[in-house]
Design a protein around this motif. Structure first.
Motif, PDB file in Angstrom:
ATOM      1  N   GLY A  39      36.409  55.684  -1.600  1.00 51.27           N
ATOM      2  CA  GLY A  39      35.726  56.875  -2.086  1.00 51.27           C
ATOM      3  C   GLY A  39      35.086  57.663  -0.963  1.00 51.27           C
ATOM      4  O   GLY A  39      35.194  57.315   0.217  1.00 51.27           O
ATOM      5  N   PRO A  40      34.404  58.744  -1.321  1.00 51.20           N
ATOM      6  CA  PRO A  40      33.699  59.529  -0.311  1.00 51.20           C
ATOM      7  C   PRO A  40      32.546  58.728   0.288  1.00 51.20           C
ATOM      8  O   PRO A  40      31.938  57.897  -0.385  1.00 51.20           O
ATOM      9  N   ILE A  41      32.280  58.967   1.569  1.00 52.55           N
ATOM     10  CA  ILE A  41      31.156  58.346   2.269  1.00 52.55           C
ATOM     11  C   ILE A  41      30.406  59.489   2.943  1.00 52.55           C
ATOM     12  O   ILE A  41      30.964  60.176   3.800  1.00 52.55           O
ATOM     13  N   LEU A  42      29.166  59.698   2.530  1.00 48.50           N
ATOM     14  CA  LEU A  42      28.389  60.813   3.057  1.00 48.50           C
ATOM     15  C   LEU A  42      27.282  60.333   3.977  1.00 48.50           C
ATOM     16  O   LEU A  42      26.688  59.284   3.760  1.00 48.50           O
ATOM     17  N   LEU A  43      27.041  61.132   5.005  1.00 51.91           N
ATOM     18  CA  LEU A  43      25.853  60.944   5.835  1.00 51.91           C
ATOM     19  C   LEU A  43      25.413  62.311   6.324  1.00 51.91           C
ATOM     20  O   LEU A  43      26.216  63.232   6.447  1.00 51.91           O
ATOM     21  N   ALA A  44      24.130  62.434   6.536  1.00 51.10           N
ATOM     22  CA  ALA A  44      23.576  63.686   7.044  1.00 51.10           C
ATOM     23  C   ALA A  44      23.219  63.506   8.509  1.00 51.10           C
ATOM     24  O   ALA A  44      22.799  62.424   8.934  1.00 51.10           O
ATOM     25  N   ALA A  45      23.421  64.596   9.266  1.00 48.88           N
ATOM     26  CA  ALA A  45      23.054  64.614  10.683  1.00 48.88           C
ATOM     27  C   ALA A  45      22.601  66.020  11.023  1.00 48.88           C
ATOM     28  O   ALA A  45      23.361  66.978  10.834  1.00 48.88           O
ATOM     29  N   ASP A  46      21.373  66.131  11.469  1.00 49.81           N
ATOM     30  CA  ASP A  46      20.788  67.413  11.874  1.00 49.81           C
ATOM     31  C   ASP A  46      20.956  68.492  10.794  1.00 49.81           C
ATOM     32  O   ASP A  46      21.308  69.625  11.081  1.00 49.81           O
ATOM     33  N   ASP A  72      20.256  60.169   5.570  1.00 50.44           N
ATOM     34  CA  ASP A  72      20.098  61.020   6.740  1.00 50.44           C
ATOM     35  C   ASP A  72      20.085  60.111   7.969  1.00 50.44           C
ATOM     36  O   ASP A  72      19.160  59.332   8.167  1.00 50.44           O
ATOM     37  N   ALA A  73      21.122  60.201   8.775  1.00 54.70           N
ATOM     38  CA  ALA A  73      21.282  59.343   9.947  1.00 54.70           C
ATOM     39  C   ALA A  73      20.829  60.030  11.233  1.00 54.70           C
ATOM     40  O   ALA A  73      21.061  59.512  12.319  1.00 54.70           O
ATOM     41  N   SER A  74      20.169  61.170  11.122  1.00 52.91           N
ATOM     42  CA  SER A  74      19.825  61.971  12.301  1.00 52.91           C
ATOM     43  C   SER A  74      19.063  61.177  13.358  1.00 52.91           C
ATOM     44  O   SER A  74      19.404  61.232  14.548  1.00 52.91           O
ATOM     45  N   ARG A  75      18.039  60.473  12.970  1.00 52.41           N
ATOM     46  CA  ARG A  75      17.210  59.768  13.956  1.00 52.41           C
ATOM     47  C   ARG A  75      17.981  58.616  14.598  1.00 52.41           C
ATOM     48  O   ARG A  75      17.840  58.365  15.792  1.00 52.41           O
ATOM     49  N   MET A  76      18.796  57.932  13.824  1.00 53.03           N
ATOM     50  CA  MET A  76      19.601  56.859  14.408  1.00 53.03           C
ATOM     51  C   MET A  76      20.568  57.416  15.445  1.00 53.03           C
ATOM     52  O   MET A  76      20.747  56.849  16.521  1.00 53.03           O
ATOM     53  N   ALA A  99      16.025  64.762  25.293  1.00 52.47           N
ATOM     54  CA  ALA A  99      17.222  63.929  25.451  1.00 52.47           C
ATOM     55  C   ALA A  99      17.759  63.490  24.090  1.00 52.47           C
ATOM     56  O   ALA A  99      18.981  63.486  23.861  1.00 52.47           O
ATOM     57  N   GLU A 100      16.866  63.118  23.186  1.00 54.80           N
ATOM     58  CA  GLU A 100      17.288  62.700  21.845  1.00 54.80           C
ATOM     59  C   GLU A 100      17.874  63.873  21.067  1.00 54.80           C
ATOM     60  O   GLU A 100      18.877  63.723  20.355  1.00 54.80           O
ATOM     61  N   GLN A 101      17.283  65.049  21.205  1.00 53.29           N
ATOM     62  CA  GLN A 101      17.830  66.249  20.556  1.00 53.29           C
ATOM     63  C   GLN A 101      19.229  66.551  21.079  1.00 53.29           C
ATOM     64  O   GLN A 101      20.131  66.903  20.312  1.00 53.29           O
ATOM     65  N   ALA A 102      19.430  66.409  22.390  1.00 57.40           N
ATOM     66  CA  ALA A 102      20.746  66.654  22.983  1.00 57.40           C
ATOM     67  C   ALA A 102      21.757  65.618  22.483  1.00 57.40           C
ATOM     68  O   ALA A 102      22.907  65.956  22.181  1.00 57.40           O
ATOM     69  N   SER A 103      21.340  64.364  22.385  1.00 51.65           N
ATOM     70  CA  SER A 103      22.214  63.314  21.878  1.00 51.65           C
ATOM     71  C   SER A 103      22.646  63.620  20.445  1.00 51.65           C
ATOM     72  O   SER A 103      23.834  63.512  20.105  1.00 51.65           O
ATOM     73  N   LEU A 104      21.698  64.028  19.614  1.00 51.85           N
ATOM     74  CA  LEU A 104      22.011  64.376  18.229  1.00 51.85           C
ATOM     75  C   LEU A 104      22.994  65.541  18.179  1.00 51.85           C
ATOM     76  O   LEU A 104      23.965  65.510  17.409  1.00 51.85           O
ATOM     77  N   ALA A 105      22.781  66.552  19.012  1.00 54.78           N
ATOM     78  CA  ALA A 105      23.683  67.706  19.036  1.00 54.78           C
ATOM     79  C   ALA A 105      25.106  67.282  19.411  1.00 54.78           C
ATOM     80  O   ALA A 105      26.086  67.788  18.843  1.00 54.78           O
TER      81      ALA A 105
END
Length: 130
Positions: A39-46, A72-76, A99-105
């Motif tokens: 089935g569908p697998i959803l996750l959120a990022a930024d 929401d997996a953004s912080r991970m 650095a974390e913001q750049a990694s997320l991007a």
């Protein structure tokens, strides 16, 4: 043989489809946590919600990144760590540094190249995801 493989992929794509919508609340992602391998697998990022079914071997139950599915997996992603990993202290909840913001991007850019965006994550104080 190629036609049969294409048919299987089309069938899998149809089973993993989720109707895109403008907004999703985080609790609405939970049913799409990879429990249903096909089935569908959803996750959120930024703020974007991705259907990561093409990576189900990573995000479904038992996969190495299953903890990211259905939430929401953004912080991970930003911190390059998984919640509950004994090798790391629990997330301190502090704002992300540059650095974390750049990694997320970078993660989001990678996801945009692989997975379908099916909406945006509603701010915590927003209403329904329809």
């Amino acid at each position: 043989e190629d036609a049969a493989a294409a048919d299987r992929l089309d069938e899998r794509r149809a089973r993993a489809f989720v109707e895109p919508r403008e907004w999703w609340r985080e609790d609405e992602l939970a049913p799409y946590d990879g429990s249903d391998y096909d089935g569908p697998i959803l996750l959120a990022a930024d703020g974007k919600v991705f259907n990561v079914w093409r990576g189900r071997q990573f995000y479904s139950k038992g996969g190495p990144y299953a903890v990211m599915a259905g939430r929401d997996a953004s912080r991970m992603l930003a911190k390059n760590r998984l919640d509950g990993d004994a090798d790391y202290a629990p997330d301190d909840g502090k704002p992300l540094n540059l650095a974390e913001q750049a990694s997320l991007a970078l993660w989001v850019a990678s996801f945009e190249g692989k997975y379908d965006v099916v909406g945006r994550l509603a701010p915590a104080d927003e209403g329904s995801g329809t």
